[in-house]
Write a protein that holds these residues in place. Structure first.
Motif, mmCIF file in Angstrom:
data_model
loop_
_atom_site.group_PDB
_atom_site.id
_atom_site.type_symbol
_atom_site.label_atom_id
_atom_site.label_comp_id
_atom_site.label_asym_id
_atom_site.label_seq_id
_atom_site.Cartn_x
_atom_site.Cartn_y
_atom_site.Cartn_z
ATOM 1 N N TRP A 102 0.839 -1.191 0.000
ATOM 2 C CA TRP A 102 0.000 0.000 0.000
ATOM 3 C C TRP A 102 0.874 1.241 0.000
ATOM 4 N N LYS A 103 0.406 2.307 -0.652
ATOM 5 C CA LYS A 103 1.154 3.555 -0.689
ATOM 6 C C LYS A 103 0.422 4.627 0.106
ATOM 7 N N THR A 104 1.189 5.339 0.917
ATOM 8 C CA THR A 104 0.674 6.458 1.680
ATOM 9 C C THR A 104 1.549 7.659 1.391
ATOM 10 N N ASP A 105 0.969 8.679 0.771
ATOM 11 C CA ASP A 105 1.756 9.824 0.302
ATOM 12 C C ASP A 105 2.951 9.356 -0.525
ATOM 13 N N GLU A 106 2.696 8.373 -1.412
ATOM 14 C CA GLU A 106 3.694 7.821 -2.329
ATOM 15 C C GLU A 106 4.777 7.005 -1.622
ATOM 16 N N VAL A 107 4.624 6.759 -0.328
ATOM 17 C CA VAL A 107 5.572 5.907 0.396
ATOM 18 C C VAL A 107 5.014 4.483 0.417
ATOM 19 N N PRO A 108 5.670 3.500 -0.213
ATOM 20 C CA PRO A 108 5.156 2.133 -0.214
ATOM 21 C C PRO A 108 5.396 1.449 1.126
ATOM 22 N N MET A 109 4.408 0.670 1.556
ATOM 23 C CA MET A 109 4.519 -0.118 2.782
ATOM 24 C C MET A 109 3.970 -1.509 2.505
ATOM 25 N N VAL A 110 4.611 -2.516 3.086
ATOM 26 C CA VAL A 110 4.299 -3.909 2.794
ATOM 27 C C VAL A 110 3.787 -4.589 4.054
ATOM 28 N N LEU A 111 2.692 -5.321 3.903
ATOM 29 C CA LEU A 111 2.155 -6.160 4.981
ATOM 30 C C LEU A 111 2.442 -7.605 4.620
ATOM 31 N N MET A 112 3.106 -8.326 5.533
ATOM 32 C CA MET A 112 3.483 -9.699 5.240
ATOM 33 C C MET A 112 3.295 -10.601 6.448
ATOM 34 N N GLU A 113 3.459 -11.880 6.191
ATOM 35 C CA GLU A 113 3.316 -12.909 7.205
ATOM 36 C C GLU A 113 4.400 -12.774 8.283
ATOM 37 N N PHE A 114 4.020 -13.078 9.529
ATOM 38 C CA PHE A 114 4.982 -13.205 10.617
ATOM 39 C C PHE A 114 5.460 -14.647 10.662
ATOM 40 N N VAL A 115 6.765 -14.860 10.561
ATOM 41 C CA VAL A 115 7.339 -16.204 10.624
ATOM 42 C C VAL A 115 7.981 -16.385 11.995
ATOM 43 N N ASP A 116 7.526 -17.399 12.721
ATOM 44 C CA ASP A 116 8.038 -17.625 14.066
ATOM 45 C C ASP A 116 9.423 -18.264 14.011
ATOM 46 N N GLY A 117 10.267 -17.921 14.950
ATOM 47 C CA GLY A 117 11.616 -18.472 15.005
ATOM 48 C C GLY A 117 12.565 -17.459 15.601
ATOM 49 N N LEU A 118 13.850 -17.728 15.479
ATOM 50 C CA LEU A 118 14.878 -16.858 16.032
ATOM 51 C C LEU A 118 15.513 -16.006 14.952
ATOM 52 N N VAL A 119 15.672 -14.722 15.237
ATOM 53 C CA VAL A 119 16.503 -13.836 14.434
ATOM 54 C C VAL A 119 17.719 -13.517 15.293
ATOM 55 N N LEU A 120 18.874 -13.976 14.873
ATOM 56 C CA LEU A 120 20.081 -13.871 15.695
ATOM 57 C C LEU A 120 20.761 -12.533 15.474
ATOM 58 N N PHE A 214 22.977 -11.058 2.221
ATOM 59 C CA PHE A 214 22.718 -12.327 2.904
ATOM 60 C C PHE A 214 23.666 -12.504 4.084
ATOM 61 N N HIS A 215 23.071 -12.588 5.296
ATOM 62 C CA HIS A 215 23.874 -12.792 6.506
ATOM 63 C C HIS A 215 22.976 -13.281 7.645
ATOM 64 N N MET A 216 23.600 -13.505 8.796
ATOM 65 C CA MET A 216 22.920 -14.131 9.922
ATOM 66 C C MET A 216 21.665 -13.390 10.366
ATOM 67 N N ARG A 217 21.679 -12.072 10.337
ATOM 68 C CA ARG A 217 20.556 -11.289 10.844
ATOM 69 C C ARG A 217 19.388 -11.239 9.869
ATOM 70 N N ASN A 218 19.605 -11.716 8.636
ATOM 71 C CA ASN A 218 18.550 -11.645 7.622
ATOM 72 C C ASN A 218 17.901 -12.998 7.344
ATOM 73 N N VAL A 219 17.970 -13.891 8.314
ATOM 74 C CA VAL A 219 17.246 -15.159 8.222
ATOM 75 C C VAL A 219 16.550 -15.415 9.547
ATOM 76 N N ILE A 220 15.503 -16.219 9.493
ATOM 77 C CA ILE A 220 14.843 -16.724 10.697
ATOM 78 C C ILE A 220 15.155 -18.206 10.789
ATOM 79 N N VAL A 221 15.646 -18.643 11.955
ATOM 80 C CA VAL A 221 16.060 -20.033 12.110
ATOM 81 C C VAL A 221 15.244 -20.721 13.195
ATOM 82 N N SER A 222 15.207 -22.040 13.115
ATOM 83 C CA SER A 222 14.530 -22.849 14.111
ATOM 84 C C SER A 222 15.364 -22.898 15.393
ATOM 85 N N PRO A 223 14.749 -22.677 16.558
ATOM 86 C CA PRO A 223 15.505 -22.790 17.808
ATOM 87 C C PRO A 223 15.854 -24.232 18.144
#
Length: 345
Positions: A102-120, A214-223
């Protein structure tokens, strides 16, 4: 995928009302009021976790928007990121489902699924992970790049995502421009590094999807077993040489005592595999030759230094862009440049 936006700038105070409308348009049930919490230590696009009044685990979502203030051309394109996520939905790459842009004052914003897990992304999170699981996490992250680079570009309609010209030259041109537009000072070492990279470019053998950050902080991992549940933050995704992603991963993977600890990842903590193990895990999973990895490692460090300089500039210009954990310092950025010079020689 795009919807019409409401009035306003999409500030944090306005977001709950905006997200309520997006959930309604998407036919998603929720119980008002919504609560939004800034998540992650990332200094680029702003990410918020959304919960409703029930607090139920299945009623959580994620909102992504560009940072506040002046943006460089082509940077922080969350709508493009949403296109990539949608294209990868039926691939072997684990990604969150996108509900819409969705765009608000031409600023795009994204709504997406929440994926459960760890972000390190913080030391206290890593502290809670047993050392054997840390080792599994590292190898899983390295192997997770193989399906990214195996994506069928024609079938996913990502064949036109970016230029097909030689990737290293494109990266050098793009990020040199980013440095010129966002630097806070002059750096003779950065200029020397840029010239050295330009003189050492290896021949490009193939063109694949490239994550770009691509790095550790940009993935969600299983605990439980350390497996990668989702790959995040595709705003720098492009087409190019797959070894570029491996170089970036190695650049974000400091060993104990090396420059960049605190700015990059927590890979120096006990249990994580070293860079040689990470590279071997990827090369075995992908079947590729790694003879050019030294160049891509150095280029990854160079690019991270430029990104960090841009973050520093944005925080100086607009303090609200500072994430809770930290902002980079000039000393940290200079240490990355020096490490890249050593890696390239």
């Amino acid at each position: 995928m795009a919807g019409s936006g409401s009035a306003g700038s999409g500030s944090a105070a306005e977001l709950p009302g905006l997200v309520s409308g997006w959930l309604g348009e998407s036919g998603i049930e929720y119980e008002p009021p919504l609560t939004l919490t800034r998540v992650g230590v990332g200094q680029s696009n702003l990410t918020y976790a959304v919960t409703d009044a029930t607090g139920r685990p299945d009623r959580r979502w994620i909102v992504r928007r560009p940072p506040l203030g002046h943006l460089l051309a082509s940077a922080h394109d969350v709508a493009r990121e949403a296109r990539v996520l949608t294209a990868l939905r039926d691939s072997d790459v684990p990604v969150p489902h996108v509900f819409g842009v969705w765009k608000t004052d031409e600023v795009p914003m994204v709504l997406m699924e929440f994926v459960d897990g760890l972000v390190l992304d913080r030391q206290e999170v890593v502290d809670a992970v047993p050392e054997p699981t840390r080792h599994a996490v590292g190898l899983s992250i390295a192997r997770a790049l193989a399906p990214v680079h195996a994506v069928d570009l024609a079938r996913t309609e990502l064949i036109d995502l970016a230029s097909h010209k030689p990737y290293a030259q494109r990266q050098l041109k793009r990020w040199t421009t980013q440095w010129q537009n966002s630097k806070t000072r002059e750096s003779a070492d950065l200029d020397t590094l840029t010239a050295g990279l330009a003189a050492a470019i290896p021949g490009q053998r193939e063109l694949t999807l490239v994550h770009g950050d691509f790095h550790m902080r940009n993935v969600i991992v299983s605990p439980d077993d350390g497996s990668v549940r989702s790959v995040l933050d595709w705003e720098l995704c492009t087409l190019g040489d797959p070894l570029a992603d491996v170089g970036t991963l190695l650049a974000y993977w400091p060993a104990d005592g090396e420059a960049g600890q605190g700015l990059l990842s927590n890979s120096a903590m006990p249990g994580f595999p070293d860079r040689d193990e990470m590279a071997a895990a990827y090369l075995e999973a992908s079947g590729r030759d790694g003879s050019a990895l030294g160049f891509w490692h150095a280029l990854g460090l160079w690019k991270i230094a430029i990104i960090a300089e841009g973050v520093l500039r944005r925080v100086q210009d607009e303090p609200r862009n500072r994430a809770a954990a930290f902002a980079p310092t000039t000393d940290q950025i200079d240490s990355l440049i020096a490490k890249a010079l050593r890696t390239l020689t």
